[in-house]
Design a protein around this motif. Sequence first.
Motif, short mmCIF file in Angstrom:
data_model
loop_
_atom_site.label_atom_id
_atom_site.label_comp_id
_atom_site.label_asym_id
_atom_site.label_seq_id
_atom_site.Cartn_x
_atom_site.Cartn_y
_atom_site.Cartn_z
N LEU A 165 0.63 -1.08 0.37
CA LEU A 165 -0.07 0.25 0.30
C LEU A 165 0.87 1.52 0.02
CD1 LEU A 165 -3.27 1.18 -0.14
CD2 LEU A 165 -2.38 0.63 2.57
N THR A 166 1.84 1.12 1.30
CA THR A 166 2.33 2.54 0.85
C THR A 166 3.64 2.44 -0.69
OG1 THR A 166 3.40 1.94 2.95
CG2 THR A 166 4.54 3.14 1.46
N ALA A 167 3.49 1.47 -1.53
CA ALA A 167 4.39 1.34 -2.53
C ALA A 167 3.58 2.63 -3.62
CB ALA A 167 4.66 0.11 -2.97
N ARG A 168 2.26 1.95 -3.78
CA ARG A 168 0.97 1.88 -4.06
C ARG A 168 1.05 3.91 -3.70
NH1 ARG A 168 -1.84 -2.59 -3.28
NH2 ARG A 168 -3.34 -1.91 -2.07
N THR A 169 1.06 3.94 -2.27
CA THR A 169 0.80 5.58 -2.42
C THR A 169 2.04 6.36 -2.40
OG1 THR A 169 -0.54 5.20 0.00
CG2 THR A 169 0.74 6.89 -0.20
N LEU A 170 2.95 5.88 -2.31
CA LEU A 170 4.07 6.44 -3.03
C LEU A 170 4.06 7.14 -4.87
CD1 LEU A 170 7.07 4.90 -0.79
CD2 LEU A 170 6.06 7.41 -1.11
N VAL A 211 -5.68 3.76 -4.17
CA VAL A 211 -5.22 3.62 -3.37
C VAL A 211 -5.79 3.17 -2.44
CG1 VAL A 211 -3.90 4.30 -1.35
CG2 VAL A 211 -3.25 5.09 -3.52
N ILE A 212 -7.02 4.50 -2.10
CA ILE A 212 -8.17 3.81 -1.01
C ILE A 212 -9.42 3.88 -2.06
CG2 ILE A 212 -9.88 5.29 0.24
CD1 ILE A 212 -7.07 6.53 1.58
N PRO A 213 -9.96 2.49 -1.92
CA PRO A 213 -10.98 2.68 -2.64
C PRO A 213 -12.34 3.13 -1.56
CG PRO A 213 -10.30 0.48 -2.55
CD PRO A 213 -9.41 1.40 -1.58
N CYS A 214 -12.91 3.69 -2.40
CA CYS A 214 -14.52 4.33 -2.65
C CYS A 214 -14.86 4.94 -4.10
CB CYS A 214 -13.91 6.06 -2.10
SG CYS A 214 -12.69 6.40 -3.22
N ASP A 215 -16.81 5.92 -3.67
CA ASP A 215 -17.68 5.90 -4.65
C ASP A 215 -17.15 6.70 -4.79
OD1 ASP A 215 -18.86 3.12 -4.46
OD2 ASP A 215 -19.44 3.99 -2.22
N GLY A 216 -16.64 8.27 -5.01
CA GLY A 216 -16.78 9.61 -5.16
C GLY A 216 -16.18 10.07 -4.23
N VAL A 217 -14.76 11.17 -4.47
CA VAL A 217 -13.97 12.30 -3.98
C VAL A 217 -14.35 13.43 -4.07
CG1 VAL A 217 -12.03 12.74 -3.69
CG2 VAL A 217 -12.56 11.27 -3.94
N ILE A 218 -14.92 14.26 -2.96
CA ILE A 218 -15.00 16.13 -3.12
C ILE A 218 -13.88 16.75 -2.47
CG2 ILE A 218 -16.72 18.09 -1.83
CD1 ILE A 218 -18.65 15.24 -1.17
N ALA A 219 -13.86 18.24 -3.25
CA ALA A 219 -12.87 18.59 -2.81
C ALA A 219 -13.15 20.07 -2.85
CB ALA A 219 -11.63 18.15 -4.03
N LYS A 220 -12.85 20.26 -1.93
CA LYS A 220 -12.67 22.32 -1.83
C LYS A 220 -11.54 22.73 -0.89
CE LYS A 220 -15.67 25.15 -1.16
NZ LYS A 220 -16.63 25.59 -0.64
N ILE A 221 -11.74 23.31 -2.10
CA ILE A 221 -9.93 24.18 -2.09
C ILE A 221 -9.92 25.63 -2.23
CG2 ILE A 221 -7.51 23.93 -2.71
CD1 ILE A 221 -7.79 21.16 -3.11
N GLY A 222 -9.78 26.23 -1.97
CA GLY A 222 -9.60 28.17 -2.38
C GLY A 222 -11.07 28.21 -2.57
N TRP A 239 -14.12 1.55 7.26
CA TRP A 239 -12.55 2.39 6.22
C TRP A 239 -10.92 1.78 7.06
CZ3 TRP A 239 -12.64 4.97 2.62
CH2 TRP A 239 -14.30 6.07 2.11
N THR A 240 -10.90 1.05 7.07
CA THR A 240 -9.00 0.06 7.54
C THR A 240 -8.62 1.19 8.20
OG1 THR A 240 -8.32 -0.43 5.52
CG2 THR A 240 -10.26 -2.15 5.81
N GLN A 241 -7.45 0.45 8.96
CA GLN A 241 -6.32 1.11 9.25
C GLN A 241 -5.63 1.21 8.31
OE1 GLN A 241 -6.27 2.71 12.76
NE2 GLN A 241 -8.05 2.03 12.89
N ARG A 242 -5.22 0.76 7.79
CA ARG A 242 -4.42 0.87 6.27
C ARG A 242 -4.70 2.00 5.08
NH1 ARG A 242 -3.21 -4.56 6.68
NH2 ARG A 242 -5.26 -5.43 5.00
N GLU A 243 -6.34 2.32 5.41
CA GLU A 243 -6.59 3.39 4.10
C GLU A 243 -7.21 4.56 5.05
OE1 GLU A 243 -10.01 0.57 2.22
OE2 GLU A 243 -10.75 1.56 4.07
N ILE A 244 -6.63 4.36 6.25
CA ILE A 244 -6.93 5.81 7.27
C ILE A 244 -5.53 6.32 6.75
CG2 ILE A 244 -6.82 6.80 9.63
CD1 ILE A 244 -9.12 5.08 10.04
N ALA A 245 -4.09 5.76 7.11
CA ALA A 245 -3.22 5.58 7.06
C ALA A 245 -2.13 6.62 5.00
CB ALA A 245 -1.79 4.33 7.35
N ALA A 246 -3.04 5.54 4.70
CA ALA A 246 -2.99 6.06 2.63
C ALA A 246 -3.18 7.68 3.40
CB ALA A 246 -3.25 4.87 2.77
N GLY A 247 -4.87 7.64 3.80
CA GLY A 247 -4.92 8.91 4.11
C GLY A 247 -4.20 10.16 4.48
#
Length: 922
Positions: free
Chosen positions: A388-393, A423-434, A550-558
């Motif tokens: 998971l770390t390799a995929r995250t990198l 890296v973290i399986p999910c159905d969707g992503v929201i981003a709020k930036i600036g 959400w697994t601990q590994r997924e939270i760590a990836a977060g």
Amino acid sequence: MAFLTAPKQYRPYGAGAYSDWREQTRRVHPGTLQRKKQMRCGKQPLPQRSFFTRTGFEFYSHGIRKGVLTLKMTMMNLTGCDREPIHIIGHVQSFAVLLEFSETGELLTYSANAPELLQIDASELPKCEAQTLFADAAWKAVVAAAGTISSADQIECIFHTDGFLPDRPADVNVTRSRRGIVVEIEECLGGTETDFLPQVRHAATSFDSRSGVAAVAQDGAEYMRELTGFDRVMVYKFHADGSGEVIAEARGPGIESFLGLRYPATDIPQQARALYRRNPIRSIADVDAETAELLSTGNRSHAAPLDLSMCASRAISPVHIQYLKNMGARASMSISLMDIDGLWGLVACHHVQGPLRISQLKRSAAELFGQILSSKISESRALERRQLTARTLMVHSRITACFASTNRISARFDEIGDLITSVIPCDGVIAKIGGEFLRYGKAPDELLSGAILDFVRERDRTEVFATDRLSDHLANADELKDVAAGVLVIPISRLPDAYLILCRAEVAKSVRWAGNPEKPAIAAKGSFKLTPRDGFAEWKETVRGYSDEWTQREIAAGEALRATFVEVLLKVTEQDAREKDRANKKQQLLIDELNHRVRNIITLIASLIEQSSKNQTEIDQYKAMLEGRISALSTAHDLMTSEEVSAISLKDLIASELAPYEGPGPEKRRSRFEGPDIFVAFDSIPILALVIHELATNAVKYGSLSNDTGCVTISTTLLDDGGFTVDWVETGGPPLSDVSTPGTGTALIEEAVPFQLSGSVDIRPRTSGMEISLHLPPKTARSTDRAQPQTSDRSQTPETTSAGERHFLILEDEFLIANTEKRMLLSLGADRVTMAGNCADALTALQTSPVDFALLDINLRNETSIAAANWLLDAGVPFVFASGYGREPMLDSKFAQVPTITKPFTMAQLKEVIPRHLLSAD
């Protein structure tokens, strides 16, 4: 509810002995607790703890009365189970004898079954010492083993040894207590036991071919059953909420399967988990066997409940005994599975066909195998973390690369969303930036996301937050369950409204419990006592409103993604700041340059006005001359801005100037161009255009273009040094009446060409017409087939300054401006003014003739005047700076006292910055 009579509480471990105590009846009413019991030690009241409530399980409590360690029952509920003092339970299982000795061998505590197993009179036992109970060699072995113990969690084993039990070998455990040495003695089992280490080693090597936690756990369960002989062996994994799940199982024929079942957290209380962390193995030989009470010899005044945490024969809580009976187990053994994070799970062994006692040697082998299994599970989990770390990198690198081509996350958000979900399986992503809202995949729109964003704003902006049930934290979250039943919130800045929110939709799932988790205990008939649930049949629960956990590994990836975006956004912010700073600087530079050029143009026009008025008495003549010169400059400017070039054709420049005077057809042209075309350097064009304008004007007024028959021949010649000559020859015009007196235009040419173009002028007036030759250096032309030296080839004869003469220097790269400044200085009292168009000429002038005052233009064509300013400063010669920029120039602090005058300036303004002693008296 009837009143209950609650017995006394146990004395907390570590306190002193009870020298005197009294107990009075205390009564419990719903919601009211009245304590009437008081315990005293000497004169000080002893602290008390209340562990009973309206309903609950029974647990043991301790007190010492008349030298005997006693046990009483107290009521408690399921939450109270976490407070049950199982480590000081005061009983041992009947398969072993427990003895506590002082360091000198004095007997302090013994189990009630000791007289029978040791074959000694019960009344005599309290008076015995170790040396009389055991053979000399046996006690020495105990002392030696105790000497190697360095921590409270260490156990030493002595296998199959004589001298402890009469006429038969025994297995011995040695641990330490606060008061001395604890010895557990159990009779060796009949038959011959082999060395189990080769079996353990073989099983351990078989793990090498397995990958993944599930496969390793299944192999572990099968080998443990083969080693121990239990009917059912389960690998039990703890979840984040404390509940457990059977993830692997090995069982005999006809034995019920518990694979995949979940068990509530209350099934293994917290104090039991704490013991599993300290002591990795716990064995129960027979759930129906009587336990042996621990008795005090009374040989020490400070007797206290004995901590049995590390004892193999420790008796088990009646609650757990009943739990095993309800499950159908007659014997049990549990082995801890430890990970880097702590207690990961258990190997749980059950025997349903009858009692099953495991020898100490086999328990040791099972404990060793449990450690190996723990290690293999940890390795598998570590491998998954590394992957998971390799995929995250990889994702880190690719997200960083996304921002290499753009500073806006919206431009690449679909690609970024793909990377995040890889890296973290999910159905969707929201981003709020600036202030910008972005959405990827199946995620709530901006309107529905408002409630989530309001919720996350109230949380810590430095930590990742995960929930698989958003409705537990946010009112009306059920409306979002189709897209966001669970969220993983990743703050990507300390600033508000900077988040990544990963969304998971509701997953209606069926959880298989071992019995109803909502009914972990039932009330026994005819009493207020609760007992563990009596059914462990599979009980399915359909769960709604939850997403996948959400697994601990997924939270760590977060957390890793958070670091990635913080880094990227920091770089983007810095880059935006740099670009904004560059844009501001560029804008300021353009403003300054525009200001400089406008001021220079104004100054240049002022100079043209001033110089065109010389010797002009008629307003019309003055107007015509001024308009012509301005038009020449305008023509040069048009050529310079018509296209992006660094040089302009001399032929085009001359043609544009003479075009108004040409005839209607080629046969009636008034000018001829001969020789190679010369491309004039960009910075030489304005003054050369003015020179050609003056030549054309003189030809129209006085020369060959003043009639209908004359013409002008312009010929060019390239020189070997890269310079060139321009010959202007007029023919066919009227005879020149006065060839000895140069006009205003001729005088301008004679001064401008040497000054600004570093060339020379040869004027040859003839009665047949004017002949003029311009000799220009290499820097004036741009040619691809010649070297272009940048030095001037003009030689000047230095002028000498007479005694008492006021000599001023002007360093200015525009001839017309310099000429106007010269006239001002002469009017203000200068006897002689030297003009220099570059720093080198200025330094030459300064070194050859004393100067009393200097006027320096700061920004020259390709340089500044700082070198000349340093020379003047060192020589103590007063000077002022002239600048075409509308603000104070950024100069070294050593020039702080040097005045600066802004162009265009008047004679009165110039007078203010010249030292008074250098000005004329009038």
